[in-house]
Design an enzyme around this catalytic site. Structure first.
Site, PDB file in Angstrom:
ATOM      1  N   ASP A 121       0.753  -1.208   0.098  1.00 30.91           N
ATOM      2  CA  ASP A 121      -0.112  -0.106   0.136  1.00 30.91           C
ATOM      3  C   ASP A 121       1.036   1.231  -0.142  1.00 30.91           C
ATOM      4  O   ASP A 121       0.426   2.358  -0.492  1.00 30.91           O
ATOM      5  CB  ASP A 121      -0.811  -0.122   1.470  1.00 30.91           C
ATOM      6  CG  ASP A 121      -2.288  -0.728   1.034  1.00 30.91           C
ATOM      7  OD1 ASP A 121      -2.645  -0.910  -0.101  1.00 30.91           O
ATOM      8  OD2 ASP A 121      -2.895  -0.927   1.959  1.00 30.91           O
ATOM      9  N   VAL A 122       1.776   1.391   1.010  1.00 26.43           N
ATOM     10  CA  VAL A 122       2.919   2.436   0.912  1.00 26.43           C
ATOM     11  C   VAL A 122       3.272   2.771  -0.460  1.00 26.43           C
ATOM     12  O   VAL A 122       3.426   3.926  -1.035  1.00 26.43           O
ATOM     13  CB  VAL A 122       3.975   2.104   1.917  1.00 26.43           C
ATOM     14  CG1 VAL A 122       4.825   3.389   2.021  1.00 26.43           C
ATOM     15  CG2 VAL A 122       3.054   2.117   3.479  1.00 26.43           C
TER      16      VAL A 122
END
Length: 423
Positions: free
Chosen positions: A194-195
């Site tokens: 996600d990051v």
């Protein structure tokens, strides 16, 4: 001690960030999208966070909570997860399942430079906002669509979750200790897929904004697709290239590096340290510090190529020697010899490092309900147009009235929208 509010505010320069004047309509939730838009907000953009009536789901992703009991005795406070990726934004609470809610969003999109969303594939079109409709509303709109798997293909309609995609994209297969050491495939300690998706999203938005200014013959906005799967695959970098080069998938090596030796953790007399020997000059200095000149010149270990080939012969020699003194003693000697090394810090110790504080990576921002809250600082420093931490993550719907007023809604109509449950 946390950074003082005075020090934190010193990072908020009176000079405007490079994205000052840009309006971002943020319809994303959870992590990848909100991280992307927080980066844009840190750089000066006006980010309007469009939240459903119940709010971004991460508001309830606790414990841990911040400010329990501040509003009411049974109020748990605000989830730390939400606070991590939503500073510098304004929040409007909006029910997009209503016709009026859709109308408000359309007005916002008409004025926005950027739209960021992570709706399920096809959901925006079902609201009457397919790509053609978006372009008719705003020809210059940059539309970032974040999804789990991308808008086409057999998995396009599946929901995207970081943990699942760390597994599917091969990241877990190379993370953790090998089976014969009691290990098994392991996720990274943060939602790294996600990051990275959020980072790729921010990079692509910035590129599209520059491109919009330079496309003289064909001006206008464009759609950007960034998926968690593709981001996680791209994140494999050298490990993916290793697989292409050999025709075999890499295996888990614990803390050891697949291409560099020695580049891993080693036990000491009282703990464990990290050593990262990245060049032959460093290798010679490392052996000198350890008092092992014969190892430096051993034909099996003289070059990185040979050390990788003979890692199973080399590691026991280094383990035996490093176990003879404390972590602090070895780190002092290795640092003095300019050999890359370090302790294994926990999160609070890492944030408390003098270097972290010198670089303003632990800042404090005033929250209207929670009081001063600590935040991880901004990792990029621009000399002429600095990014800044200006405002705390917003309360749910905190700025609804002011945003509606900016969109041209008179006070009476704002009240009517509220009465009908639209806002």
């Amino acid at each position: 001690m946390p950074a003082s509010p005075d020090r934190a505010s010193s990072g908020s320069s009176t000079r405007q960030g490079p994205l000052s004047g840009l309006l971002v309509a943020d319809c994303s939730t959870v992590l990848a999208g909100p991280l992307c838009t927080m980066l844009l907000a840190d750089l000066g953009a006006d980010v309007v966070k469009v939240e459903p009536p119940e709010g971004d789901g991460t508001r309830a992703w606790g414990p841990p909570w911040v400010g329990a009991g501040r509003v009411a005795p049974d109020d748990p406070g605000v989830a730390a997860y939400y606070l991590a990726v939503n500073r510098n934004k304004r929040s409007i609470r909006l029910d997009l399942h209503t016709e009026d809610g859709g109308s408000v969003l359309r007005r916002l999109i008409q004025r926005a430079d950027v739209l960021v969303e992570n709706f399920r594939v096809g959901a925006l079109a079902r609201m009457g906002l397919d790509e053609a409709a978006l372009q008719s509303l705003n020809q210059g709109l940059i539309h970032l669509a974040i999804s789990g798997y991308g808008p086409q293909g057999p998995s396009a309609e599946r929901p995207g979750y970081d943990f699942v995609l760390q597994a599917e994209a091969g990241l877990m297969s190379i993370t953790g200790f090998p089976d014969d050491e009691g290990g098994r495939p392991t996720k990274v300690g943060v939602a790294i897929a996600d990051v990275v998706t959020g980072l790729y999203g921010a990079v692509s938005v910035l590129a599209a904004l520059v491109g919009r200014e330079r496309r003289i013959s064909e001006p206008g906005g464009q759609r950007i697709d960034v998926s968690i799967l593709e981001s996680a695959l791209a994140m494999l970098v050298n490990q993916a290239q290793n697989a292409f080069a050999t025709g075999s998938s890499p295996t888990r090596r614990g803390n050891a590096h697949p291409n560099i030796v020695p580049y891993e953790t080693f036990p000491t007399a009282d703990g464990e340290i990290v050593v990262a020997v990245g060049s032959e000059r460093q290798w010679a200095r490392f052996c000198t510090v350890l008092g092992l000149p014969q190892v430096a010149t051993d034909r099996r270990f003289a070059t990185n190529h040979e050390r990788v080939a003979h890692r199973d012969d080399l590691r026991p020699i280094l383990v035996e020697h490093l176990a003879g003194d404390t972590s602090a003693a070895w780190l002092d000697r290795l640092t003095a010899a300019d050999v890359p090394c370090g302790p294994i810090n926990d999160v609070l110790a890492a944030l408390a490092l003098p270097q972290s504080r010198t670089r303003d990576m632990d800042v404090t921002v005033a929250h209207p309900v929670l009081g001063p809250i600590r935040q991880v600082g901004i990792p990029f420093k621009l000399s002429a147009t600095p990014a800044s931490v200006r405002t705390a993550p917003p309360l749910l719907g905190e700025h609804t009235d002011e945003i509606l007023a900016e969109l041209g809604y008179p006070a009476g109509e704002v009240a009517a929208l509220r009465d009908r449950g639209v806002t």
